[in-house]
Design a protein around this motif. Structure first.
Motif, mmCIF file in Angstrom:
data_model
loop_
_atom_site.group_PDB
_atom_site.id
_atom_site.type_symbol
_atom_site.label_atom_id
_atom_site.label_comp_id
_atom_site.label_asym_id
_atom_site.label_seq_id
_atom_site.Cartn_x
_atom_site.Cartn_y
_atom_site.Cartn_z
ATOM 1 N N LYS A 1 35.015 -86.768 80.287
ATOM 2 C CA LYS A 1 33.995 -87.804 80.063
ATOM 3 C C LYS A 1 33.147 -88.018 81.309
ATOM 4 O O LYS A 1 31.931 -88.171 81.219
ATOM 5 N N PRO B 1 30.167 -84.953 80.024
ATOM 6 C CA PRO B 1 30.006 -85.725 78.789
ATOM 7 C C PRO B 1 29.405 -84.881 77.655
ATOM 8 O O PRO B 1 29.630 -85.177 76.478
ATOM 9 N N VAL C 1 31.251 -89.125 72.179
ATOM 10 C CA VAL C 1 31.205 -90.183 73.197
ATOM 11 C C VAL C 1 29.772 -90.490 73.616
ATOM 12 O O VAL C 1 28.969 -89.595 73.799
#
Ligand code: 6GU
Length: 228
Positions: free
Chosen positions: A217, A221, A227
């Motif tokens: 993350k 990303p 996400v």
């Protein structure tokens, strides 16, 4: 699997790929890599393989004829017409899925360009795929070809040993690798995370999974479509 690399710098390619895991795979005959010198197929007296671009402009363009003759020699000898991948910053950007697709082929021909590229007619005549290894510019297609051959070769059954395959397993599900530590327990006052010394395999697995997710993350990303 057999790789035929058409290049002006066969030594560069072979020196890189005969080292380490790809070199071992060649010795074990799991892969075969042949770098074919395009300059050996020129008909010009001084070994010329490039010329000025029609219409003017900077740089030189690799001529179609020596490349075509190199391709004829390879395909004639093997009696097959495998896919021909041209390494170019204008190609589709290489990724793991592409490597998996190429790994299904028995033979692959790779064309390394130099100068300002190759005569467009060679692309129309023999090239089936155009591949880049990322959004930056290199001096030629040799390093990209080596990257691609390395990546495809490690997918060929038997090329990686058990230990190496296990390492590959840990980079699955599009997640980045978790942090690794080895002896000593304390280095420059920095301790190995306590959980890794605990011997609780379930807790260790959970910690590693959590670290992988956190790292992905933060750093990539783009690998995390769900996400925000
Ligand atoms: Cl395939 N070739 C060159 N010359 N530069 C590149 C590349 C290829 N991929 C990224 N940069």
């Amino acid at each position: 699997m057999n790789f035929y690399i058409m290049t002006l710098f066969p030594d560069m390619v072979m020196q890189g790929l005969t080292t380490s895991i790809t070199g071992r795979a060649m010795q074990k005959k799991l892969i075969q890599i042949e770098a074919v010198n395009i300059r050996d197929y020129t008909t010009e007296k001084h070994g010329q393989v490039d010329d000025y671009p029609y219409g003017g402009g900077a740089g030189m363009v690799m001529q179609a004829e020596p490349i075509y003759r190199t391709w004829e020699a390879i395909t004639g000898r093997i009696g097959k017409r495998p896919r021909v991948v041209y390494m170019t910053p204008q190609g589709s950007v290489f990724h793991q899925g592409m490597a998996q697709e190429f790994a299904k082929e028995e033979d692959l021909i790779i064309l390394c360009g130099h100068y300002e590229g190759v005569d467009e007619r060679i692309l129309d005549l023999i090239v089936t795929d155009q591949v880049s290894i990322g959004d930056y510019v290199l001096t030629g297609g040799e390093l990209p070809a080596m990257v691609m051959v390395d990546c495809i070769s490690r997918l060929v059954p038997g090329v990686l040993n058990n230990q190496e395959s296990a390492e590959f397993e840990s980079f699955h599900e599009n997640l980045l690798e978790y942090p690794q530590y080895t002896r000593p327990e304390v280095f420059m006052g920095m301790r190995v995370p306590e959980v890794l010394l605990s011997g609780h395999h379930a807790r260790i697995d959970a910690w590693r999974q959590e670290q992988s997710v956190k790292r992905t993350k933060e750093r990539r990303p783009d690998l995390f479509p769900g996400v925000e």
